[in-house]
Each structure stands twice: as C-alpha cells, then as structure tokens.
Design a protein around this motif. Structure first.
Motif, PDB file in Angstrom:
ATOM      1  N   VAL A 178       0.875  -1.215  -0.061  1.00 53.15           N
ATOM      2  CA  VAL A 178       0.030   0.158   0.124  1.00 53.15           C
ATOM      3  C   VAL A 178       0.824   1.162  -0.083  1.00 53.15           C
ATOM      4  N   ARG A 179       0.619   2.241  -0.859  1.00 44.91           N
ATOM      5  CA  ARG A 179       1.263   3.577  -0.874  1.00 44.91           C
ATOM      6  C   ARG A 179       0.171   4.731  -0.247  1.00 44.91           C
ATOM      7  N   PHE A 180       0.842   5.349   0.513  1.00 38.57           N
ATOM      8  CA  PHE A 180      -0.111   6.363   1.249  1.00 38.57           C
ATOM      9  C   PHE A 180       0.507   7.726   0.713  1.00 38.57           C
ATOM     10  N   ILE A 181      -0.064   8.587  -0.165  1.00 37.32           N
ATOM     11  CA  ILE A 181       0.331   9.389  -0.952  1.00 37.32           C
ATOM     12  C   ILE A 181      -0.341  11.037  -1.033  1.00 37.32           C
ATOM     13  N   GLY A 182       0.479  12.032  -0.661  1.00 36.59           N
ATOM     14  CA  GLY A 182      -0.044  13.183  -0.880  1.00 36.59           C
ATOM     15  C   GLY A 182       0.720  13.819  -2.147  1.00 36.59           C
ATOM     16  N   THR A 183      -0.309  14.039  -3.261  1.00 34.75           N
ATOM     17  CA  THR A 183       0.275  14.353  -4.483  1.00 34.75           C
ATOM     18  C   THR A 183       0.092  16.005  -4.721  1.00 34.75           C
ATOM     19  N   VAL A 184       0.878  16.429  -5.644  1.00 35.39           N
ATOM     20  CA  VAL A 184       1.065  17.730  -6.256  1.00 35.39           C
ATOM     21  C   VAL A 184       0.248  17.984  -7.466  1.00 35.39           C
ATOM     22  N   GLY A 185      -0.091  19.419  -7.521  1.00 37.25           N
ATOM     23  CA  GLY A 185      -0.462  19.500  -8.938  1.00 37.25           C
ATOM     24  C   GLY A 185      -2.004  19.358  -9.352  1.00 37.25           C
ATOM     25  N   GLU A 186      -2.851  18.801  -8.296  1.00 32.82           N
ATOM     26  CA  GLU A 186      -4.320  18.411  -8.725  1.00 32.82           C
ATOM     27  C   GLU A 186      -4.989  19.734  -9.037  1.00 32.82           C
ATOM     28  N   GLU A 187      -4.863  20.844  -8.477  1.00 33.70           N
ATOM     29  CA  GLU A 187      -5.515  22.022  -8.622  1.00 33.70           C
ATOM     30  C   GLU A 187      -5.129  22.906  -9.799  1.00 33.70           C
ATOM     31  N   GLY A 188      -5.949  23.569 -10.788  1.00 29.10           N
ATOM     32  CA  GLY A 188      -5.896  24.309 -11.715  1.00 29.10           C
ATOM     33  C   GLY A 188      -4.649  24.054 -12.618  1.00 29.10           C
ATOM     34  N   LEU A 189      -3.857  25.056 -12.758  1.00 28.79           N
ATOM     35  CA  LEU A 189      -2.565  24.900 -13.561  1.00 28.79           C
ATOM     36  C   LEU A 189      -1.711  23.677 -13.198  1.00 28.79           C
ATOM     37  N   GLY A 190      -1.824  23.248 -12.083  1.00 31.74           N
ATOM     38  CA  GLY A 190      -0.885  21.814 -11.889  1.00 31.74           C
ATOM     39  C   GLY A 190      -1.109  20.725 -12.874  1.00 31.74           C
ATOM     40  N   ASP A 191      -2.257  20.925 -13.354  1.00 33.86           N
ATOM     41  CA  ASP A 191      -2.507  19.737 -14.568  1.00 33.86           C
ATOM     42  C   ASP A 191      -2.287  18.488 -14.333  1.00 33.86           C
ATOM     43  N   LEU A 192      -2.612  17.902 -12.912  1.00 33.83           N
ATOM     44  CA  LEU A 192      -2.310  16.526 -12.589  1.00 33.83           C
ATOM     45  C   LEU A 192      -0.688  16.194 -12.822  1.00 33.83           C
TER      46      LEU A 192
END
Length: 451
Positions: A191-205
């Motif tokens: 299992v990976r527990f992750i805090g991601t970057v770039g989900e909002e707006g111009l972060g473009d996932l």
C-alpha cells in the motif's frame, strides 16, 4: 426412486456417477456447496465485522482529537500551486512517524509512504508481480501565497481556505495509516499512502502524471480522497483541455499609430469565432462545455496593446467531443489572426501563441467493476447513499490508462471549496475515515494481524 445403493452398481460405477453428479452441480451452481465465491459487496460486509477491522474503527475514533488538531496545523502550512514543498515536508514526516516502511518525496514533489504487504491472493497480479494499492489526497490548494490560511473556529465550524479541499483528505490518508499500524493489521498487497502535487488548476495533475509515467513502479488500484462528506463515488473522469492564448504585436499610440494590427481586436474576433462554432458543438451529443476564464493585456486606454491574452477551458465526458471542440478553438484563433492582419494599414503582422496549459484525460471505470462494487457497499455499511458520478480529480490519470480508480469523500460536512470562506464541520467525520480504511483493506486484502 432408485438410489445408487438399490441399483447395486459396482463401486467404480458408483464413484463415477457420483463424480458426474458433482460436476453437474458445479456447472449449475458455479461452485460446490461451501466454496461459493463471495461478491465484492459480501466481502466488504464480512470484512466490516472482522475483529481486527472493528478495532481499527475504534482506534480512528480515539484518534479524533489528534486528527482535528493536526488538520488545523496542516491547513495553516501554505501549499499554493507549484509551491507545495513545505507542506510535503511536514506531511512526509508525519507519514514516517505513523510507521510506514519507507517514506520519501519524489522528483515531482509527491510525498510517498510505502507499507509492504504480506503477499497472498490480493498481493500479486496474475503475471506474478507484487501488487500495489494507493490511497491518496492532494497537497496543493488553489490559493496563491498571499492568501491568509489561518484557521478560525466559530462554534463547531472550522473556517480556512483549503481546509476541506483537500487538507481533510490528507488527514484521512494519514489516520488510516495510523489505525492500521495501531490495530496490527497487515494487507496482502503493498500500500502506498500519497500526498500528490498539482491537482488544482494549472497544476494539470503533474503529480499523477509522474506517478503513472512510463517506467514508473506500477500502481494497480488507486483510491483517491478528495472532497468532504460520504456517498459520492467518482468512477468517471471528466476530461479537459486548457489554453493560454496570446496575440502579440508592436503596439503604439492609439492615434499616432492607428492602422497597426491590434492584438486586443484579434482576441475579440477569436472569442466570437470560437463561440459561434462551440455553441453548435455543445447543444447535442456528449456533454461538453467551454469557458473564457481570464483575460488581460494592454497598458493604457490610449495605447494599442502590444499583447492581449486569455485563458480558456474546455471540458467533455467524451474524448472525441473534446477533440472536436479543441480543433474548433484552434481554427478560430488562426482565423482571427488572419483577419486582423488583413485589416492592418501599417506595420508588421501580429503573431499568435497557443500554449496548452492543461490536458486532463477522460475515461470511465465500469459501474459494475469490483472496485466500484466495493465502494458502493462501503457507503452502505456506514449508512450513506452511494452515488456514482463524474468529475475531474487525480483519478483521471489512472482511469484513462485503464487502472481501476475511484475518488470518495473524507467525511464530515463542508462547503465553500476554492473560496476564502471555505468551512468544515466534524459531524461524524470519523465515519469517512473508517470508510476509507474499509475500502482500502477490502481492495488490498486482509492478511493476518501483525505478530
């Protein structure tokens, strides 16, 4: 009625007929009595009553004061788009303290914790490789760095930009990890527990695109926590294309240089040409939208601007429809450029710059997929009404690649996301975290408790 015994058949014939009857029963019923395979929903209901899981539920309730205290603390660590570093460092340290086997911040800025599984049916793929299930929330908020993210409380309500979207989701991920550790629960899959970057707006996932890039360690199931409440299950990704359009020219005095091609005039033409076609494309067929969200340029009312720009968002449930409106948009911008240049009386031609600043793919996980079935049953277990829906979340990336993924809520109630007045109330918020734990363990497989 004649029995095998009454017919006095030889033992070999008796065994053969008995075997034939058993085979017939298997063909009719699917599996022999006592070996009937459980549905995903039945698995979830049984798992919810498992003593180890019940213990983890209790631990989540015991952790409530700490979860709320740290929700406030983490909310007050700013995480503007492309500036999530400080929050990622804090979050990674908390994941490490929670007992993960390995914790790191990857090259894109995602905070990643790995908890290794014990193997077993859910611990490996049909090809024999280790299986990984991810539970995630996103680190970034929509707010620029000058926005005050101090949490204030009035009665039972917590107010702060980003407190629900998605700091609460991050705390749900962390609390699930803490509860698994404290309850001594192991899973079959990693299992990976992750805090991601770039989900909002111009972060473009961008965080997700990095995690699912070619050559990355595979993630076989993705469970995303985004938004508050319970019941909503996002199993369909809403695709979008976003552009920044800039028309550029020499600029000049509105009287003295009159006759130069005007970037602002070209921008206006482009919007009109685009809308004329986009309107026809969005009145029927798969739901599709378009929007000019921001515009700018120019230096003075009496100056021909040297540039004029806008940012445009197009969305559709269909990749094909999104492609059509994208093509119409590009054609409209080129047409506007040609027409404005044709009108100039003096000076050089203006230029067009089209920058695609967002590309979120669409896709769907079937409504009857086992992961979706489990999510539906999890909601029912906790008294919520499941509702399958479509949205643009981190799950868009795995869904578009054929990786099972859902996005569900973090519990409690909240509103005002993406506004300075965002708020959240801890009304039975622990149920949302318990639901996420149950879905994670049902998907990753329950191994025996840690010795």
């Amino acid at each position: 009625m004649h029995t095998l015994e009454a017919l006095a058949l030889p033992r070999s014939f008796t065994l053969a007929i008995a075997g034939f009857l058993l085979l017939g029963a298997i063909l009719v019923a699917g599996t022999p009595t006592g070996l009937t395979a459980q549905t995903p929903g039945e698995e979830v209901r049984d798992l919810a009553e498992h003593p180890a899981v019940r213990n983890a539920f209790s631990i989540i309730e015991e952790l409530e004061p700490r979860t709320i205290r740290e929700l406030i603390e983490l909310t007050q660590v700013p995480a503007p788009p492309f500036m999530e570093d400080e929050r990622a460092q804090v979050y990674a340290e908390w994941l490490r303290e929670a007992g993960a086997d390995s914790v790191f911040i990857d090259e894109e800025g995602n905070a990643v914790a790995i908890r290794y599984g014990r193997g077993g049916t859910r611990g490996s793929t049909p090809e024999g490789e280790r299986r990984t299930v991810a539970l995630s929330g996103h680190l970034d908020t929509v707010f620029p760095e000058d926005v005050d993210v101090t949490v204030t409380q009035r009665g039972d309500t917590l107010f702060a930009p980003g407190i629900g979207d998605d700091t609460r989701g991050l705390m749900a991920v962390l609390t699930v990890l803490r509860a698994l550790e404290a309850a001594g629960i192991e899973t079959e899959a990693d299992v990976r527990f992750i805090g991601t970057v770039g989900e909002e707006g111009l972060g473009d996932l961008r965080g997700m695109k990095y995690l699912f890039r070619d050559g990355a360690d595979p993630i076989h199931t993705w469970i995303d926590i985004d938004g508050t409440g319970m019941g909503r299950i996002v199993n369909k990704g809403l695709g979008s294309h976003r552009f920044r359009v800039t028309f550029r020219g020499p600029g000049g005095h509105s009287w003295g240089a009159f006759g130069l091609a005007n970037p602002a005039h070209a921008l206006g033409r482009g919007i009109r040409h685009f809308q004329d076609v986009a309107d026809t494309l969005t009145r029927s067929g798969p739901r599709t939208s378009y929007n000019v969200g921001r515009m700018g340029g120019g230096t003075s009312v009496n100056a021909i601007p040297f540039e004029a720009w806008m940012e445009v968002d197009m969305r559709s449930v269909s990749e094909e429809s999104l492609g059509r409106i994208d093509a119409a948009f590009r054609d409209a911008m080129r047409r506007a450029l040609d027409e404005e240049n044709a009108l100039r009386r003096d000076g050089p031609e203006i230029e067009l710059e089209l920058d695609q600043i967002g590309d979120r793919p669409s896709g769907e996980v079937a409504d009857d997929h086992p992961l979706v079935d489990r999510a539906i049953e999890v909601m029912r277990v906790f008294g919520a009404v499941p509702a399958l829906t479509r949205s643009s979340t981190d799950s868009n990336i795995p869904i578009s690649l054929g990786v099972p993924a859902v996005t569900i809520g973090s519990g409690g109630i909240g509103s005002g996301a993406h506004s300075p007045g965002e708020w959240w109330i801890n009304r039975d918020g622990h149920l949302g975290i318990q639901a996420n734990l149950l879905l994670l363990v049902s998907e990753a497989g329950l191994a025996e408790p840690i010795p």
